[in-house]
Every structure is written in C-alpha cells, then in structure tokens.
Design an enzyme around this catalytic site. Structure first.
Site, PDB file in Angstrom:
ATOM      1  CD  GLU A 118      35.428  47.884  40.393  1.00 24.10           C
ATOM      2  OE1 GLU A 118      36.284  46.982  40.463  1.00 24.10           O
ATOM      3  OE2 GLU A 118      35.284  48.612  39.399  1.00 24.10           O
ATOM      4  CG  ASP A 329      41.468  28.320  42.728  1.00 36.07           C
ATOM      5  OD1 ASP A 329      41.742  29.528  42.792  1.00 36.07           O
ATOM      6  OD2 ASP A 329      42.311  27.421  42.917  1.00 36.07           O
ATOM      7  CG  HIS A 426      33.176  53.826  38.174  1.00 37.49           C
ATOM      8  ND1 HIS A 426      33.052  52.507  37.816  1.00 37.49           N
ATOM      9  CD2 HIS A 426      34.115  53.872  39.140  1.00 37.49           C
ATOM     10  CE1 HIS A 426      33.892  51.798  38.533  1.00 37.49           C
ATOM     11  NE2 HIS A 426      34.540  52.601  39.338  1.00 37.49           N
TER      12      HIS A 426
HETATM   13  C1  MEV Z   1      36.954  49.034  36.275  1.00 37.63           C
HETATM   14  O1  MEV Z   1      36.811  48.133  37.341  1.00 37.63           O
HETATM   15  C2  MEV Z   1      36.961  48.305  34.955  1.00 37.63           C
HETATM   16  C3  MEV Z   1      37.203  49.179  33.721  1.00 37.63           C
HETATM   17  O2  MEV Z   1      38.406  49.916  33.877  1.00 37.63           O
HETATM   18  C4  MEV Z   1      37.293  48.233  32.539  1.00 37.63           C
HETATM   19  C5  MEV Z   1      37.708  48.905  31.256  1.00 37.63           C
HETATM   20  O3  MEV Z   1      38.407  49.937  31.268  1.00 37.63           O
HETATM   21  O4  MEV Z   1      37.366  48.329  30.195  1.00 37.63           O
HETATM   22  C6  MEV Z   1      36.098  50.182  33.544  1.00 37.63           C
END
Ligand code: MEV
Length: 477
Positions: A118, A329, A426
């Site tokens: 990711e 794991d 993001h």
């Molecule tokens: C995305 O991979 C993770 C989040 O959704 C975590 C969160 O909302 O705290 C950004």
C-alpha cells in the site's frame, strides 16, 4: 384435461433435456479444469506444473509461461530456497521492501524495514518517526511474554476425580516433556504451567489442559505443539495405568493439541508523550485544538466498532509490514490482535490517548507473539537482512519495534484524518501508482504531479488529465 397432461409431459421432456445439457457441460468443464484422475499434481515437476496451468487456464499459454518465469530468481540456489518454502511453487510474488528511517525507541535509533503493497504507509511511518524524534522519541515496554496452548479432550467421568488425579500426576507431565524442553530451558524458557480446565458448562464432557510457555526468542509454535502432543500421550497412558478409574472414565478422547494465537499475556506497550503546546508543526491548527480533536478520534474508536476496525487496520498497516519483513507469521499476529481488541466483549481500539496537566499521551497495547530465531528468520535472505538492519534484536526488542511501527502509523493516520483529511496525502501517493498503471513517461508524470499540487485528486481525474496531456501532444506533434 388430456391437453393439460400432454402439455405437462412436453414441459417435463424439455426440462429433462435442459438438465442433461447442463450436466454434460459441467462434466466437460470439470474435465477441462481437472487433472486426469490419479495424477498427483504435487508429483509433477515445476515445469510440468507451469505447463498444465498455462495450457489449461490461459488464452495465451506461451505468454503466461514467460510471465511466470520472468519472476524466477536468476540465482538457482536462491530460487530453490524459495521454491521449498511452500508446496507447488510456480514462481515468486514480489512485494516491495521499503524502510522508514528516524525512529528512536527507548533512546536507540532504528531504520525500520517494511514489506507492504500500500502506497503512503512507509511515508506516513517515516513522517511520524521524524515528528516524534524531536519530542523524545518512542518508548516501549514488554508487559508479558506468555504463550498458550491446549490439549482439547473429552472425559466422561466426574470433574473432581480427574482434578485430584491431575494435581497428583502434574509433575509427570513436566518430566515427560523434558526431552523437548531441555534446550529451551537452557535459554531461560520452557513450560510455565499446566492447568486442567473444566469446560463442561459450555460443551458436554469437554475439558482442556491449558498450558503456558515461555519460548524466549522463538515464536515457539513447533515447540508448543510438540509439548502439547506429549501432554496428550501422558494424559492417555497415565490414566490408562490408574486402577482408580473405570474403563469408561479411562476412555478419554483427545480431540486436538494446538497452540492458541490468542495471547493476551504476550503484550507490548508503545507510547509517545509531549506537552500539548509542542504538538504544533505544519498542520496550521492550534495545538490544543489538535490534541482535543485527536483524543476525540481515539475515543470514537474505543466505543464504536465500525470505526475501531478501520482504526486498528491502520495500526496493522505498520505492524504487518514489519512482521512480514522480519519473517514472522502475520496471520497469527492479525488473529491475536483482533481477538485482543474484543476481549471485553465489544470490538474496540487497540490504542488510547489522554490529555492531563498539559501533557498529551498516546499509546498502544498489542499482543505480539514474535520470533527472531527459527522459522524463516535464518532462511530467507531478506529476512536476515531486515533483522541485521534492526541490530539482530531479541524477540522482546522486536515486539517493541513492531508495536512502535503500529503506533506511528496510527498517529499519522489520525493526524491526517483530523486535520487535512486522508485523501490529500493518500491520493498524491496514489497518483504514482495510477501513472505507472497507464505507463506514463517521466515528462507526463511531472506534468500530472504539478497539476495536482493544489487540486483535488481522484483516480478518474488523474486518468482524464493524462488523456488531455496525451491528446495535446498528439495534436502538437
Ligand atoms: C488505510 O490503509 C488506513 C486508514 O484507513 C486508517 C484509519 O482510518 O485510521 C487511513
């Protein structure tokens, strides 16, 4: 009436033909996608397996075979090593190994290896690390290292009688596993306790031997399961030798012997703290306002399972990435963490926060059954690389590092969510993935990235803008 019967017979005939047709199709489909009977797939050579898969499932078998082989390691020894990790290996499946620098944990500096697909997770971890670097760094402490396993069995007699017998015979259980535990004991680990648990109020005749272990630097799955299987043997034969028990009472049935991935006493705490006024930087938000909003976000995750799951998923972004990089794991860690998050009867946040006397505190308690010896740790070259980069930590030190990676990730996510919103950072990271997907050139990437500096980002907007650039260059050429 006769007409009705004739119509019905006609309809029945049609239905039969249709069912036969479907059945024949299913059989031929099954033939197409199944190996001929008695051909053991695992017995085929690697090339034969690839050949069968590509000719059976792919419209272009040659191209598919080339793709599979393109991911083989050029070093035959490395490839053989990976082939033998699992069964029926065709090729390797890459995941990126990135690093998050600038972590200070208990005053020691680390660069943390992270394996994750990711985008923005590694960047977020690094950003959090840098933020806390100037505010005292992270603290971490191991709250417990106890692992658990069970012999699950049924017993038809009276609980009290078995309990009395077990308390007299308990020492025998320890001495019978001595051949398994002696090396572990030299390292300071071993069997901590064995208890007989009566579970007949939940399931008829159901009992357990509930054993606890310290497995030191190994994750300990094989050690625990071997001890449990020996406990089961001891239980069976010692009871069989006891004249005080009837034939029915002696007839215990061992259902299974297995460790538990629920390890509520193998827990580590990671924490950060600073003066509220020091929570400034970049966000353009008043530090107290930021701290209070952040605290509310954590409290929401504490009481609202819908939010808690996503909140904890963010924590696991950091946790899993380090668990994978260090050859541990991750399924066991995931299962254990989520069980722990529900231990009070409702799924809740793994992290917590407080503001007291002008001090902001943020911490995470997470169960982590990890190992730094055994398993993949000495086999996978990149796992060895990751562990060396971390300074060859003990299992306890690794627990602390992994928990800190989870807390850092959670801090970064909540910081974005409660200030700029998650999409800004993001999607900017995601642009690169979209551009790669559309095979954008270096110039196209530069144009797209500079266009979206102050503009809302979405997958379709990026694709549309790339189209505009490409069409313009077509007309200018
Ligand atoms: C995305 O991979 C993770 C989040 O959704 C975590 C969160 O909302 O705290 C950004």
């Amino acid at each position: 009436m006769i007409k009705k019967i004739l119509n019905l017979l006609k309809y029945w005939g049609k239905l039969k033909t249709r069912v036969n047709h479907i059945f024949t199709n299913l059989v031929s489909l099954q033939k197409k996608y199944m190996l001929p009977q008695n051909t053991g797939f695992s017995k085929l050579s690697k090339n034969e397996k690839i050949n069968w898969i590509t000719t059976t499932y792919f419209s272009n078998p040659i191209e598919s075979e080339q793709l599979v082989k393109q991911y083989w390691n050029t070093d035959a020894a490395i490839q053989k090593l990976h082939d033998e990790f699992i069964e029926n290996t065709l090729t390797n499946f890459y995941l990126p190994l990135g690093v998050a620098p600038n972590f200070v944990i208990n005053k020691k500096a680390y660069t943390i290896p992270m394996v994750i697909e990711e985008s923005s997770v590694v960047a977020a971890a690094s950003k959090s690390a840098k933020f806390w670097l100037t505010r005292g760094g992270f603290k971490a402490s191991v709250l417990g290292t106890e692992k658990i396993g069970h012999v699950h069995f049924t017993y038809l007699g009276e609980h009290k009688k078995l309990a009395t017998w077990f308390s007299i015979k308990k020492e025998q259980f320890y001495s019978d596993v001595n051949y398994i535990t002696k090396n572990m004991e030299k390292r300071g680990g071993g069997v901590l306790d064995i208890e007989l648990i009566n579970k007949t109020d939940k399931l008829e005749h159901y009992y357990q031997l509930h054993a606890t272990f310290n497995t030191k630097d190994s994750m300990g799955a094989n050690f625990i399961n071997s001890c449990l299987e020996q406990f089961a043997k001891t239980l069976k034969h010692e009871l069989a030798d006891c004249d005080d028990f009837s034939a029915e009472e002696k007839d215990i049935q061992i259902i299974m012997c297995i460790l538990s991935n629920f390890v509520p006493n193998c827990v580590v705490r990671a924490e950060v703290a600073c003066k509220v006024e020091d929570l400034n930087e970049e966000t353009n938000v008043d530090p107290l306002e930021f701290a209070e909003k952040f605290l509310k976000a954590v409290q929401i995750a504490e009481i609202e399972p819908y939010r808690a799951v996503t909140h904890n998923k963010g924590i696991m972004n950091g946790v899993d990435a380090v668990v994978l990089a260090t050859g541990n794991d991750f399924r066991a860690v995931e299962a254990g963490a989520h069980a722990y998050a529900s231990r009070n009867g409702s799924y809740s946040s793994l992290s917590h926060a407080s503001i007291e006397n002008g001090i902001f505190k943020f911490w995470l308690d997470i169960p982590l059954a990890l190992g730094t010896v055994g398993g993949l740790t000495s086999l996978h070259p990149l796992v060895k690389f990751s562990l060396e980069m971390l300074g060859k930590p003990s299992a306890e030190e690794l627990m602390q590092i992994v928990a800190v990676a989870g807390l850092a990730q959670n801090f970064a996510a909540l910081r974005s969510l409660t200030t700029t919103g998650i999409q800004k950072g993001h999607m900017k990271m995601h642009i690169n993935n979209i551009l790669n997907q559309f095979k954008a050139t270096k110039e196209e990437k530069e144009k797209v990235l500079s266009h979206f500096v102050d503009t809302t980002v979405s997958h379709s907007l990026v694709v549309d803008y790339l189209d505009v650039i490409r069409n313009n260059s077509d007309t200018t050429n």
